[in-house]
Write a protein that holds these residues in place. Structure first.
Motif, PDB file in Angstrom:
ATOM      1  N   GLU A  50       0.812  -1.220   0.000  1.00 33.18           N
ATOM      2  CA  GLU A  50       0.000   0.000   0.000  1.00 33.18           C
ATOM      3  C   GLU A  50       0.844   1.268   0.000  1.00 33.18           C
ATOM      4  N   ARG A  51       2.034   1.205   0.571  1.00 32.15           N
ATOM      5  CA  ARG A  51       2.884   2.391   0.636  1.00 32.15           C
ATOM      6  C   ARG A  51       3.368   2.785  -0.757  1.00 32.15           C
ATOM      7  N   TYR A  52       3.537   1.802  -1.624  1.00 35.77           N
ATOM      8  CA  TYR A  52       4.012   2.039  -2.991  1.00 35.77           C
ATOM      9  C   TYR A  52       2.869   2.468  -3.910  1.00 35.77           C
ATOM     10  N   THR A  53       1.731   1.792  -3.804  1.00 29.89           N
ATOM     11  CA  THR A  53       0.616   2.056  -4.726  1.00 29.89           C
ATOM     12  C   THR A  53      -0.285   3.186  -4.258  1.00 29.89           C
ATOM     13  N   ARG A  54      -0.212   3.509  -2.954  1.00 31.43           N
ATOM     14  CA  ARG A  54      -1.059   4.528  -2.325  1.00 31.43           C
ATOM     15  C   ARG A  54      -2.529   4.107  -2.275  1.00 31.43           C
ATOM     16  N   ARG A  55      -2.782   2.813  -2.269  1.00 31.03           N
ATOM     17  CA  ARG A  55      -4.136   2.279  -2.101  1.00 31.03           C
ATOM     18  C   ARG A  55      -4.181   1.515  -0.777  1.00 31.03           C
ATOM     19  N   LYS A  56      -4.998   1.972   0.149  1.00 33.85           N
ATOM     20  CA  LYS A  56      -5.054   1.431   1.503  1.00 33.85           C
ATOM     21  C   LYS A  56      -5.338  -0.076   1.485  1.00 33.85           C
ATOM     22  N   TYR A  57      -4.570  -0.822   2.255  1.00 37.97           N
ATOM     23  CA  TYR A  57      -4.700  -2.268   2.423  1.00 37.97           C
ATOM     24  C   TYR A  57      -4.526  -3.036   1.104  1.00 37.97           C
ATOM     25  N   ASP A  58      -3.764  -2.506   0.196  1.00 37.48           N
ATOM     26  CA  ASP A  58      -3.702  -3.037  -1.179  1.00 37.48           C
ATOM     27  C   ASP A  58      -3.385  -4.529  -1.213  1.00 37.48           C
ATOM     28  N   ASN A  59      -4.192  -5.251  -2.007  1.00 40.48           N
ATOM     29  CA  ASN A  59      -4.037  -6.704  -2.133  1.00 40.48           C
ATOM     30  C   ASN A  59      -3.809  -7.112  -3.590  1.00 40.48           C
ATOM     31  N   ARG A  60      -3.050  -6.292  -4.316  1.00 39.99           N
ATOM     32  CA  ARG A  60      -2.864  -6.544  -5.747  1.00 39.99           C
ATOM     33  C   ARG A  60      -1.377  -6.642  -6.127  1.00 39.99           C
ATOM     34  N   ILE A  61      -0.590  -7.316  -5.314  1.00 35.29           N
ATOM     35  CA  ILE A  61       0.837  -7.386  -5.628  1.00 35.29           C
ATOM     36  C   ILE A  61       1.078  -8.152  -6.930  1.00 35.29           C
ATOM     37  N   ASP A  62       0.123  -8.991  -7.320  1.00 33.37           N
ATOM     38  CA  ASP A  62       0.253  -9.695  -8.601  1.00 33.37           C
ATOM     39  C   ASP A  62       0.315  -8.712  -9.774  1.00 33.37           C
ATOM     40  N   LEU A  63      -0.292  -7.530  -9.619  1.00 34.04           N
ATOM     41  CA  LEU A  63      -0.280  -6.532 -10.700  1.00 34.04           C
ATOM     42  C   LEU A  63       1.003  -5.720 -10.728  1.00 34.04           C
ATOM     43  N   PHE A  64       1.748  -5.722  -9.636  1.00 32.50           N
ATOM     44  CA  PHE A  64       2.892  -4.809  -9.518  1.00 32.50           C
ATOM     45  C   PHE A  64       4.242  -5.503  -9.367  1.00 32.50           C
TER      46      PHE A  64
END
Length: 560
Positions: A50-64
């Motif tokens: 989330e710190r990198y994408t700026r989306r809270k609680y981000d659960n999309r590491i497969d995209l990044f």
């Protein structure tokens, strides 16, 4: 469990990246993806996504993940072993373009364990068809092993407990550590109703006016709200009889009718100022405390452990943590600063490093470093401390963004908003105006450990350095800290010594010695619904957005 010798010299990459069920507005069943790289028992790199994408609680590491590796934000040069963390959702991973694939050789093993001989393939850049030694670690053990990064390997005769919303085969698990061996005790969902009070209970969400899907933000809100009420045995029986009203998502009228029938109370809407609702929240909290402490006592009666290591999202409940200490069951209790799912890659990496024979080194909580430039060159002097102090004494609000960021949910001085702690009005401005938080949520202080001992009249436990306990403030000091004392008379103190954070320690020392200031507000550097700031750019943008008066970025003071 041992790993073959040729693995010893390779670094370890750990990933928590299980795919969620759908692309919801909020994370559904999986949240807070993260990645860690360890080498020789030491964390080299770590990122809470989330710190990198700026989306809270981000659960999309497969995209990044591919992007992070290809643009060298994450450096994985050389050979490595890789370990993935599972959940009750899945035991596999595939990146956005299929260049990184992982499959476990076992599905949801019971008891939770390390699974060897898994399949993993990297297929891009210098890693064409590269198949590293691959492992899968159960969610439960990843939580438990996060402790080792901050306290070293478990002490002899320790009880190890994980407790959260849901892991791989339960939301509660326990192990016994003796003679350098882990003995499995139990793992199950029998206590799931407790964690659901805080993340999946329809009545809780209605009382706090939270939307379905906001479960990751509700636990802290319920803890703060519960302090306004009082436990009631009659309310506890009422809740139990109605299965805690856990499924009234679209039927609030049922609760209103039952409340009138049982208590002769007329309620036709949910209002956080309603005393009855506050008492319900307090009762939820008390049931949670009593049940988990009862469980810990039962386990310790059998295993007679000297030490407790406690982890998982439920260990963020500072009221319960304090009650556990009060039982005096253990010589010491250990809880990591990164105890929710954002620390799973850290725990998994530590587990694999341990099995490879590497001694796990003790770390500070300032581990979020991927995407942040090296900062050893930055220094500060007394002039900076004086300038910041002068602003604070004028009731100014300042953001701090120095060096690497904290791992975990709590700001501990490197990504903090600070202000004087002696004013309720200033605390309200920080919390409600700048951060847009709810009126009932408390705000915490950061205080020199020597002063914390003085204002509480007791020896401060080491867990306070990670803001994991609450304390009663002696009456004679309450006027000096009135902005950070909650309605129940407690304060979630972060105590600090020189080695914990030299800059914050020196600032607090200067303020006390020169101006008799006992502590500062310390709250996370983010607005409600946003991740804590990560880079210098994030800090400057957020400071302006929140209308802070100044920001310190890598020891440079910027007036806004």
């Amino acid at each position: 469990m041992s790993i073959k010798k040729e693995c010893y010299m390779k670094k370890t990459i750990a990933i928590y990246g299980v795919k969620d069920r759908d692309n919801y507005k909020y994370p559904g069943f999986v949240h807070d993806h993260n990645i860690c790289i360890m080498d020789g028992g030491k964390v080299v790199d770590y990122l809470h996504l989330e710190r990198y994408t700026r989306r809270k609680y981000d659960n999309r590491i497969d995209l990044f993940l591919e992007e992070l590796i290809e643009n060298k934000t994450i450096n994985i040069e050389g050979e490595f072993d890789i370990i993935f963390v599972n959940s009750f959702e899945a035991n596999s991973f595939i990146s956005n373009n299929g260049k990184i694939k992982f499959e476990s050789s076992e599905l949801f093993p019971f008891p939770p364990k390390l699974v060897k001989s898994c399949f993993c393939r990297f297929n891009f850049g210098n890693y064409k068809f590269y198949e590293p030694n691959a492992y899968m670690l159960s969610h439960e053990l990843a939580h438990i092993f996060t402790n080792t990064l901050f306290y070293g390997m478990f002490k002899e005769n320790s009880l190890l407990i994980h407790f959260d919303g849901g892991a791989s085969v339960g939301n509660f698990s326990a192990y016994h550590f003796k003679n350098n061996q882990l003995k499995f005790i139990e793992a199950h969902w029998e206590l799931s109703h407790l964690s659901k009070f805080f993340n999946d209970n329809a009545l809780t969400f209605a009382m706090l006016n939270a939307e379905p899907g906001e479960h990751t933000s509700v636990p802290g809100k319920l803890m703060g709200f519960a302090a306004f009420g009082k436990y009631s045995e009659k309310i506890e029986k009422f809740l139990i009889k109605n299965n805690f009203f856990k499924d009234i998502w679209n039927n609030h009228e049922f609760f209103f009718k039952e409340a009138y029938k049982e208590f002769n109370i007329i309620i036709n809407k949910f209002d956080t100022k309603n005393k009855f609702l506050q008492d319900i929240a307090a009762t939820f909290q008390k049931i949670f405390e009593n049940t988990i402490i009862k469980k810990i006592k039962e386990l310790n009666k059998i295993y007679k452990s000297d030490y407790l290591y406690y982890s998982g999202g439920s260990s963020l409940n500072i009221i319960t943590n304090s009650k556990i200490l009060e039982t005096a069951l253990f010589k010491e209790v250990y809880i990591p600063p990164v105890n929710n799912d954002s620390g799973l890659s850290l725990g998994a990496a530590a587990y694999l490093e341990w099995t490879k024979g590497n001694k796990i080194k003790k770390h500070s909580p300032y581990l979020n470093n991927i995407g942040i430039k090296q900062y050893e060159k930055y220094i500060y002097n007394e002039n900076l401390l004086k300038d910041i102090s002068n602003l604070l004494l004028k009731n100014k609000i300042i953001g701090i963004s120095n060096g690497y960021a904290e791992a975990g949910a709590r700001a501990l001085g490197n990504r903090s908003i600070i202000a004087l702690a002696n004013s309720k009005n200033l605390a309200r401005k920080v919390s409600q105006d700048c951060k847009n938080r709810e009126w009932y949520r408390p705000i915490a202080p950061i205080i020199l450990k020597s002063l914390a001992n003085k204002i509480t009249g007791k020896k401060i436990n080491h867990l306070a350095k990670f803001m994991l306990l609450d304390f009663k403030i002696l009456q004679s000091y309450q006027n000096k800290l009135e902005g950070v004392i909650h309605v129940n008379g407690t304060s979630r103190i972060q105590s600090i010594e020189k080695n914990d954070n030299p800059f914050i320690y020196d600032l607090l020392t200067y303020l006390f010695e020169k101006h008799n200031i006992y502590g500062l507000i310390n709250t996370s550097f983010n607005k409600r619904g946003e991740p804590i700031v990560h880079t210098a750019k994030d800090a400057l943008n957020s400071a302006k957005n929140m209308k802070l008066d100044a920001v310190v970025i890598n020891y440079e003071l910027i007036i806004l």
